[in-house]
Design a protein around this motif. Structure first.
Motif, PDB file in Angstrom:
ATOM      1  N   ASP A  42      -7.906  -0.345  -3.559  1.00 54.02           N
ATOM      2  CA  ASP A  42      -7.965   0.723  -2.637  1.00 54.02           C
ATOM      3  C   ASP A  42      -6.590   0.829  -2.259  1.00 54.02           C
ATOM      4  O   ASP A  42      -6.338   0.509  -1.120  1.00 54.02           O
ATOM      5  CB  ASP A  42      -8.968   1.084  -1.651  1.00 54.02           C
ATOM      6  N   MET A  43      -4.956   1.207  -3.101  1.00 55.44           N
ATOM      7  CA  MET A  43      -4.428   1.209  -2.842  1.00 55.44           C
ATOM      8  C   MET A  43      -3.790   1.756  -1.300  1.00 55.44           C
ATOM      9  O   MET A  43      -2.020   1.694  -0.485  1.00 55.44           O
ATOM     10  CB  MET A  43      -3.033   1.467  -3.826  1.00 55.44           C
ATOM     11  N   THR A  44      -4.559   2.971  -0.357  1.00 58.65           N
ATOM     12  CA  THR A  44      -3.974   3.457   0.923  1.00 58.65           C
ATOM     13  C   THR A  44      -3.987   2.180   1.376  1.00 58.65           C
ATOM     14  O   THR A  44      -4.019   2.493   2.659  1.00 58.65           O
ATOM     15  CB  THR A  44      -5.169   4.198   0.950  1.00 58.65           C
ATOM     16  N   VAL A  45      -5.528   1.072   1.614  1.00 57.01           N
ATOM     17  CA  VAL A  45      -4.356   0.276   2.078  1.00 57.01           C
ATOM     18  C   VAL A  45      -4.161  -1.445   1.628  1.00 57.01           C
ATOM     19  O   VAL A  45      -3.900  -1.871   2.585  1.00 57.01           O
ATOM     20  CB  VAL A  45      -5.915  -0.190   3.376  1.00 57.01           C
ATOM     21  N   ASP A  46      -4.610  -1.164   0.452  1.00 55.62           N
ATOM     22  CA  ASP A  46      -4.622  -2.548   0.101  1.00 55.62           C
ATOM     23  C   ASP A  46      -3.050  -2.953  -0.477  1.00 55.62           C
ATOM     24  O   ASP A  46      -2.206  -2.416  -0.947  1.00 55.62           O
ATOM     25  CB  ASP A  46      -5.446  -2.927  -1.666  1.00 55.62           C
ATOM     26  N   THR A  47      -2.944  -4.380  -0.812  1.00 54.59           N
ATOM     27  CA  THR A  47      -1.452  -5.012  -0.341  1.00 54.59           C
ATOM     28  C   THR A  47      -2.144  -5.658  -1.540  1.00 54.59           C
ATOM     29  O   THR A  47      -3.165  -6.368  -1.993  1.00 54.59           O
ATOM     30  CB  THR A  47      -0.985  -6.190   0.221  1.00 54.59           C
ATOM     31  N   PHE A  48      -1.183  -5.944  -2.532  1.00 53.38           N
ATOM     32  CA  PHE A  48      -1.703  -6.613  -4.500  1.00 53.38           C
ATOM     33  C   PHE A  48      -0.748  -6.991  -5.262  1.00 53.38           C
ATOM     34  O   PHE A  48       0.587  -6.846  -5.320  1.00 53.38           O
ATOM     35  CB  PHE A  48      -2.190  -4.924  -5.295  1.00 53.38           C
ATOM     36  N   ALA A  49      -1.006  -8.423  -5.054  1.00 58.64           N
ATOM     37  CA  ALA A  49       0.064  -9.695  -5.663  1.00 58.64           C
ATOM     38  C   ALA A  49      -0.387  -9.620  -7.220  1.00 58.64           C
ATOM     39  O   ALA A  49      -1.284 -10.453  -6.579  1.00 58.64           O
ATOM     40  CB  ALA A  49       0.186 -10.984  -5.264  1.00 58.64           C
ATOM     41  N   THR A  50       0.659  -9.471  -7.828  1.00 62.37           N
ATOM     42  CA  THR A  50      -0.157  -9.130  -9.614  1.00 62.37           C
ATOM     43  C   THR A  50       0.879 -10.256 -10.481  1.00 62.37           C
ATOM     44  O   THR A  50       2.292  -9.675  -9.971  1.00 62.37           O
ATOM     45  CB  THR A  50      -0.353  -7.957  -9.622  1.00 62.37           C
ATOM     46  N   ILE A  82      -4.458  -9.291 -19.910  1.00 66.89           N
ATOM     47  CA  ILE A  82      -5.639  -9.092 -19.016  1.00 66.89           C
ATOM     48  C   ILE A  82      -4.602  -9.199 -17.476  1.00 66.89           C
ATOM     49  O   ILE A  82      -3.278  -9.975 -17.080  1.00 66.89           O
ATOM     50  CB  ILE A  82      -6.093  -9.981 -18.639  1.00 66.89           C
ATOM     51  N   VAL A  83      -4.433  -7.920 -16.593  1.00 66.05           N
ATOM     52  CA  VAL A  83      -3.646  -8.346 -15.325  1.00 66.05           C
ATOM     53  C   VAL A  83      -4.441  -8.839 -14.274  1.00 66.05           C
ATOM     54  O   VAL A  83      -5.646  -8.477 -14.673  1.00 66.05           O
ATOM     55  CB  VAL A  83      -3.270  -7.340 -15.367  1.00 66.05           C
ATOM     56  N   GLY A  84      -3.739  -8.656 -13.282  1.00 67.51           N
ATOM     57  CA  GLY A  84      -4.837  -9.149 -11.776  1.00 67.51           C
ATOM     58  C   GLY A  84      -3.840 -10.220 -10.966  1.00 67.51           C
ATOM     59  O   GLY A  84      -2.786  -9.979 -11.063  1.00 67.51           O
ATOM     60  N   GLY A  85      -4.571 -10.341 -10.059  1.00 69.53           N
ATOM     61  CA  GLY A  85      -4.572 -11.289  -8.604  1.00 69.53           C
ATOM     62  C   GLY A  85      -4.975 -11.312  -7.284  1.00 69.53           C
ATOM     63  O   GLY A  85      -5.608 -10.473  -7.408  1.00 69.53           O
ATOM     64  N   LEU A  86      -4.533 -11.022  -6.096  1.00 68.21           N
ATOM     65  CA  LEU A  86      -5.237 -11.339  -4.770  1.00 68.21           C
ATOM     66  C   LEU A  86      -4.337  -9.815  -4.282  1.00 68.21           C
ATOM     67  O   LEU A  86      -3.901  -9.380  -4.054  1.00 68.21           O
ATOM     68  CB  LEU A  86      -4.436 -12.095  -4.193  1.00 68.21           C
ATOM     69  N   ALA A  87      -6.014  -9.014  -4.175  1.00 69.10           N
ATOM     70  CA  ALA A  87      -5.810  -7.791  -3.332  1.00 69.10           C
ATOM     71  C   ALA A  87      -6.058  -7.819  -1.888  1.00 69.10           C
ATOM     72  O   ALA A  87      -6.894  -8.693  -1.599  1.00 69.10           O
ATOM     73  CB  ALA A  87      -6.603  -6.887  -3.717  1.00 69.10           C
ATOM     74  N   ALA A 142     -14.068   5.442  15.031  1.00 68.66           N
ATOM     75  CA  ALA A 142     -13.332   5.256  16.453  1.00 68.66           C
ATOM     76  C   ALA A 142     -13.003   3.856  16.698  1.00 68.66           C
ATOM     77  O   ALA A 142     -12.449   3.054  17.987  1.00 68.66           O
ATOM     78  CB  ALA A 142     -13.614   6.646  16.945  1.00 68.66           C
ATOM     79  N   SER A 143     -14.255   2.880  16.413  1.00 72.33           N
ATOM     80  CA  SER A 143     -14.706   1.481  16.613  1.00 72.33           C
ATOM     81  C   SER A 143     -13.228   0.435  16.278  1.00 72.33           C
ATOM     82  O   SER A 143     -13.188  -0.201  16.396  1.00 72.33           O
ATOM     83  CB  SER A 143     -15.740   1.428  16.403  1.00 72.33           C
ATOM     84  N   ALA A 144     -12.579   0.832  14.993  1.00 82.73           N
ATOM     85  CA  ALA A 144     -11.536   0.238  14.446  1.00 82.73           C
ATOM     86  C   ALA A 144     -10.722  -0.316  15.844  1.00 82.73           C
ATOM     87  O   ALA A 144      -9.689  -0.235  16.190  1.00 82.73           O
ATOM     88  CB  ALA A 144     -10.313   0.971  13.352  1.00 82.73           C
ATOM     89  N   PHE A 145     -10.831  -1.707  16.073  1.00 80.81           N
ATOM     90  CA  PHE A 145      -9.598  -2.401  16.607  1.00 80.81           C
ATOM     91  C   PHE A 145      -8.286  -2.504  16.011  1.00 80.81           C
ATOM     92  O   PHE A 145      -7.263  -2.777  16.527  1.00 80.81           O
ATOM     93  CB  PHE A 145     -10.033  -3.757  17.053  1.00 80.81           C
ATOM     94  N   TYR A 146      -8.596  -3.080  14.458  1.00 80.56           N
ATOM     95  CA  TYR A 146      -7.068  -3.545  13.629  1.00 80.56           C
ATOM     96  C   TYR A 146      -6.704  -2.347  12.591  1.00 80.56           C
ATOM     97  O   TYR A 146      -8.109  -2.421  12.556  1.00 80.56           O
ATOM     98  CB  TYR A 146      -6.991  -3.938  13.659  1.00 80.56           C
ATOM     99  N   CYS A 147      -5.813  -1.790  12.152  1.00 81.30           N
ATOM    100  CA  CYS A 147      -5.422  -1.157  10.617  1.00 81.30           C
ATOM    101  C   CYS A 147      -5.699  -1.825  10.455  1.00 81.30           C
ATOM    102  O   CYS A 147      -5.298  -3.093   9.551  1.00 81.30           O
ATOM    103  CB  CYS A 147      -3.772  -0.957  11.673  1.00 81.30           C
ATOM    104  N   PRO A 148      -6.225  -1.479   8.897  1.00 85.41           N
ATOM    105  CA  PRO A 148      -6.601  -2.348   8.025  1.00 85.41           C
ATOM    106  C   PRO A 148      -5.889  -2.333   6.875  1.00 85.41           C
ATOM    107  O   PRO A 148      -5.468  -3.209   5.692  1.00 85.41           O
ATOM    108  CB  PRO A 148      -7.884  -1.268   6.890  1.00 85.41           C
ATOM    109  N   LYS A 149      -4.328  -1.925   7.259  1.00 87.78           N
ATOM    110  CA  LYS A 149      -3.440  -1.557   5.911  1.00 87.78           C
ATOM    111  C   LYS A 149      -2.022  -2.557   6.476  1.00 87.78           C
ATOM    112  O   LYS A 149      -1.698  -2.714   5.990  1.00 87.78           O
ATOM    113  CB  LYS A 149      -2.567   0.540   6.241  1.00 87.78           C
ATOM    114  N   CYS A 150      -1.765  -2.251   8.050  1.00 90.03           N
ATOM    115  CA  CYS A 150      -0.553  -2.641   9.201  1.00 90.03           C
ATOM    116  C   CYS A 150      -1.370  -4.698   9.186  1.00 90.03           C
ATOM    117  O   CYS A 150      -0.769  -5.427   9.714  1.00 90.03           O
ATOM    118  CB  CYS A 150       0.406  -2.024   9.429  1.00 90.03           C
ATOM    119  N   PRO A 182       0.956  -1.497   0.021  1.00 95.18           N
ATOM    120  CA  PRO A 182      -0.374   0.204  -0.085  1.00 95.18           C
ATOM    121  C   PRO A 182       0.987   1.386  -0.241  1.00 95.18           C
ATOM    122  O   PRO A 182       1.924   0.987   0.274  1.00 95.18           O
ATOM    123  CB  PRO A 182      -1.087  -0.356   1.020  1.00 95.18           C
ATOM    124  N   LEU A 183       0.388   2.266  -0.321  1.00 94.66           N
ATOM    125  CA  LEU A 183       0.884   3.885  -0.065  1.00 94.66           C
ATOM    126  C   LEU A 183       1.441   3.856   0.425  1.00 94.66           C
ATOM    127  O   LEU A 183       0.767   3.708   2.109  1.00 94.66           O
ATOM    128  CB  LEU A 183      -0.070   4.584  -0.541  1.00 94.66           C
TER     129      LEU A 183
END
Ligand SMILES: [Zn+2]
Length: 243
Positions: A119-127, A145-150, A229-237, A73-74
């Protein structure tokens, strides 16, 4: 005599003859039709075990005709980066943030970020390149065609949410690309299921797009600002947001 001459000079020049009305000017037309397509599967829940995270590129591998690249992610300082040309400052950020990525990876990000499939603010992309050819400089053709797993982490459970993602497009279209794209998307999804790591379908395939960030907590590990404010875990890391 001299008086007469001066008077003549002071007179305004005669009006120009009226221009004939032209109904239609002859013109050449220049047109560019661009079309980009992105497609995402529903999310699958997986354990956030680092071994599972490392397995994602290996799941893509058998379906890719090229080396699988993992795009992070960025980084926080480039969180506004976008490949959209008209947003010049944000595009400069994107160029800086993505300068080390291969032409195939960059094409994949371009297509899938412009279509909001990633959404590359949080996604990690294997492509990788899943189908089709590249040109001599290594960039995929419009019908490739490009692609993979986000993947990103669920804010409440901390589980990994994995999506199969494919994309294609550019100057042109081919009839069978859509069908092949759908087949590859299904194959990727099946491959995740077959890995045995899946814990079942995710309730929510992805984070709500376009919601204003910064309304919630800030991750003390990577600096990501959660939307609630209810997030327990960071979606990015994937680390715990507090404590
Ligand atoms: Zn974080």
């Amino acid at each position: 005599m001299s008086l007469f001459r001066r008077k003549k000079q002071d007179e305004p020049p005669p009006p120009p003859p009226p221009t004939p009305m032209i109904e239609e000017v002859s013109a050449q037309q220049y047109q560019l039709k661009l079309a980009y397509m992105g497609r995402s599967s529903d999310g699958l829940r997986m354990s956030a075990d680092p071994a599972v995270v490392r397995a994602l590129p290996e799941i893509v591998e058998p379906l890719s005709t090229t080396r699988v690249e993992v795009i992070a992610p960025l980084p926080l300082e480039y969180s506004d980066a976008t490949p959209a040309m008209e947003r010049f400052n944000e595009m400069q950020q994107w160029v800086l943030a993505r300068r080390d990525i291969s032409p195939i990876g960059r094409h994949a990000l371009y297509v899938l970020e412009l279509t909001d499939t990633l959404d590359m603010t949080v996604d990690t992309f294997a492509t990788g390149l899943l189908h089709g050819e590249t040109d001599t400089s290594g960039y995929p053709d419009y019908n490739a065609i490009v692609g993979g797993l986000a993947s990103h982490f669920d804010e409440l459970s901390g589980e990994l949410i994995v999506r199969a993602v494919v994309g294609w497009g550019g100057k042109g279209q081919r009839g069978d690309t859509e069908r092949i794209g759908q087949r590859l998307l299904s194959a990727l999804y099946q491959q995740v299921l077959a890995s045995g790591y899946s814990l079942g379908a995710a309730e929510q395939a992805r984070l709500p797009m376009g919601a204003s960030r910064g309304a919630g907590l800030t991750c003390m590990h990577c600096g990501f600002e959660a939307q609630t404010a209810s997030a327990f875990y960071c979606p990015k890391c994937g680390m715990r947001m507090h404590g």
